[in-house]
Design a protein around this motif. Sequence first.
Motif, PDB file in Angstrom:
ATOM      1  N   SER A 124      12.952  60.325   6.160  1.00 48.82           N
ATOM      2  CA  SER A 124      11.537  60.400   6.502  1.00 48.82           C
ATOM      3  C   SER A 124      10.733  60.071   5.258  1.00 48.82           C
ATOM      4  O   SER A 124      11.267  60.049   4.142  1.00 48.82           O
ATOM      5  CB  SER A 124      11.172  61.790   7.034  1.00 48.82           C
ATOM      6  N   CYS A 125       9.447  59.807   5.471  1.00 48.37           N
ATOM      7  CA  CYS A 125       8.569  59.503   4.347  1.00 48.37           C
ATOM      8  C   CYS A 125       8.187  60.811   3.659  1.00 48.37           C
ATOM      9  O   CYS A 125       7.737  61.751   4.312  1.00 48.37           O
ATOM     10  CB  CYS A 125       7.323  58.780   4.837  1.00 48.37           C
ATOM     11  N   GLY A 126       8.395  60.859   2.350  1.00 43.53           N
ATOM     12  CA  GLY A 126       8.080  62.068   1.598  1.00 43.53           C
ATOM     13  C   GLY A 126       6.582  62.313   1.501  1.00 43.53           C
ATOM     14  O   GLY A 126       6.152  63.435   1.229  1.00 43.53           O
ATOM     15  N   ALA A 127       5.790  61.271   1.751  1.00 47.01           N
ATOM     16  CA  ALA A 127       4.335  61.407   1.617  1.00 47.01           C
ATOM     17  C   ALA A 127       3.674  61.776   2.951  1.00 47.01           C
ATOM     18  O   ALA A 127       2.952  62.763   3.036  1.00 47.01           O
ATOM     19  CB  ALA A 127       3.741  60.112   1.071  1.00 47.01           C
ATOM     20  N   CYS A 128       3.973  60.995   4.016  1.00 47.05           N
ATOM     21  CA  CYS A 128       3.261  61.238   5.287  1.00 47.05           C
ATOM     22  C   CYS A 128       4.164  61.858   6.351  1.00 47.05           C
ATOM     23  O   CYS A 128       3.700  62.257   7.412  1.00 47.05           O
ATOM     24  CB  CYS A 128       2.639  59.948   5.815  1.00 47.05           C
ATOM     25  N   GLY A 129       5.486  61.924   6.075  1.00 45.23           N
ATOM     26  CA  GLY A 129       6.385  62.585   7.020  1.00 45.23           C
ATOM     27  C   GLY A 129       6.886  61.714   8.153  1.00 45.23           C
ATOM     28  O   GLY A 129       7.644  62.180   9.009  1.00 45.23           O
ATOM     29  N   ARG A 145      10.184  51.122   1.383  1.00 41.93           N
ATOM     30  CA  ARG A 145       9.217  52.229   1.397  1.00 41.93           C
ATOM     31  C   ARG A 145       8.642  52.409   2.798  1.00 41.93           C
ATOM     32  O   ARG A 145       8.835  51.578   3.680  1.00 41.93           O
ATOM     33  CB  ARG A 145       8.093  51.950   0.391  1.00 41.93           C
ATOM     34  N   CYS A 146       7.900  53.502   2.973  1.00 40.27           N
ATOM     35  CA  CYS A 146       7.277  53.814   4.257  1.00 40.27           C
ATOM     36  C   CYS A 146       6.312  52.709   4.667  1.00 40.27           C
ATOM     37  O   CYS A 146       5.446  52.319   3.874  1.00 40.27           O
ATOM     38  CB  CYS A 146       6.533  55.149   4.142  1.00 40.27           C
ATOM     39  N   ASP A 147       6.462  52.218   5.912  1.00 40.93           N
ATOM     40  CA  ASP A 147       5.581  51.134   6.341  1.00 40.93           C
ATOM     41  C   ASP A 147       4.230  51.647   6.856  1.00 40.93           C
ATOM     42  O   ASP A 147       3.366  50.872   7.231  1.00 40.93           O
ATOM     43  CB  ASP A 147       6.271  50.222   7.366  1.00 40.93           C
ATOM     44  N   ALA A 148       4.067  52.982   6.858  1.00 39.35           N
ATOM     45  CA  ALA A 148       2.761  53.523   7.250  1.00 39.35           C
ATOM     46  C   ALA A 148       1.889  53.777   6.031  1.00 39.35           C
ATOM     47  O   ALA A 148       0.682  53.539   6.066  1.00 39.35           O
ATOM     48  CB  ALA A 148       2.945  54.820   8.044  1.00 39.35           C
ATOM     49  N   CYS A 149       2.503  54.270   4.930  1.00 44.10           N
ATOM     50  CA  CYS A 149       1.678  54.648   3.780  1.00 44.10           C
ATOM     51  C   CYS A 149       2.241  54.188   2.443  1.00 44.10           C
ATOM     52  O   CYS A 149       1.615  54.409   1.404  1.00 44.10           O
ATOM     53  CB  CYS A 149       1.472  56.174   3.765  1.00 44.10           C
ATOM     54  N   GLY A 150       3.421  53.566   2.427  1.00 40.25           N
ATOM     55  CA  GLY A 150       3.995  53.086   1.173  1.00 40.25           C
ATOM     56  C   GLY A 150       4.716  54.164   0.374  1.00 40.25           C
ATOM     57  O   GLY A 150       5.169  53.923  -0.744  1.00 40.25           O
ATOM     58  N   GLY A 151       4.868  55.371   0.967  1.00 35.86           N
ATOM     59  CA  GLY A 151       5.518  56.477   0.265  1.00 35.86           C
ATOM     60  C   GLY A 151       7.017  56.278   0.115  1.00 35.86           C
ATOM     61  O   GLY A 151       7.615  55.389   0.743  1.00 35.86           O
ATOM     62  N   ASP A 152       7.633  57.131  -0.721  1.00 34.32           N
ATOM     63  CA  ASP A 152       9.087  57.106  -0.930  1.00 34.32           C
ATOM     64  C   ASP A 152       9.801  57.767   0.242  1.00 34.32           C
ATOM     65  O   ASP A 152       9.332  58.754   0.789  1.00 34.32           O
ATOM     66  CB  ASP A 152       9.464  57.910  -2.189  1.00 34.32           C
TER      67      ASP A 152
HETATM   68 ZN   LIG Z   1       4.458  57.455   4.802  1.00 36.03          ZN
END
Ligand SMILES: [Zn+2]
Length: 222
Positions: A124-129, A145-152
Motif C-alpha cells: 500500500s502507499c505509505g502516504a495516502c494508504g 511509486r503510488c500513482d495517486a500521490c507519488g508516495g513510497d
Molecule cells: Zn499514495
Amino acid sequence: MYLILLGAPGVGKGTQAKVLEAALGIPQVSTGDMLRAAKASGSELGHRVAAVMDAGHLVSDDIILDVVRARLQAPDAAKGAIFDGFPRTVAQAEALENIAPISHVVALDVAEDEIVARISARYSCGACGKPFNTLSSPTTRADGRCDACGGDMVQRADDTASAVVTRLKAYADNTAPLVSFYEGRGLLRRVDGWGDPAVITERVLASIGRESRSEPAAVKPG
Ligand SMILES: [Zn+2]
C-alpha cells in the motif's frame, strides 16, 4: 445445509463465504462475530462470554459451543449455516456433531507457493494508504511509486514471504487433524482454490451438488 469452509489464510475463504451466503440463502457464522454478538445481546450467555473475554482469557470450548448452539437457533439459520473459522480442533468438531448435522466440508486448496505469491504481492502507499497488488492491481507508474500521490510503497510485516510461510505452517499443523477427521466422515470435498473468485464459487457449489439457491436441491449440475 450445514457447511464448513476450510482454507489457509490468503485463499479468499472470507470472500467465498460471503458469496455462498447469498447463493445458498443461509448465513455465514464465524466465531468472532458470534462471540461479539453474544456479548452485545446482554443474555446470560453473553455475560459469561464477556466475563471471560474482558479478563483476557481464551473462551473455552464449552462456552463457544453454547454460543454456536444459540446462534443456530436464530430464525435466519433455520435452514442451515456456513461455518467459517470454526471448528478449529477435532474436539470442537466432535461436539459440533451434536449441535448441527454437518452435510459438507469444503477445503479450498491452493499450493503454498501460490498463496505466498498472492499475499506477498500486497502493498500500500505509505502516504495516502491506497492499496496495490503487484499481480492484480499494480501502480501505473514506471518508478513503482503510488500513482495517486507519488508516495513510497510499504508492505505489512505480516505480508512478507517469510511471515506468510510461518502462518501457513501453523495453519497446516492445526488443521491437518480436522481434515483427516472429516475425510474419515466422508464429508470432505477438496476444491481448487486458485483462480477467479467467481469460478471458485462455481467449483464450490458443484462440489456440494448445488448451482444456486433457485435450483431444487435434488437437481445435480450437468
Ligand atoms: Zn499514495
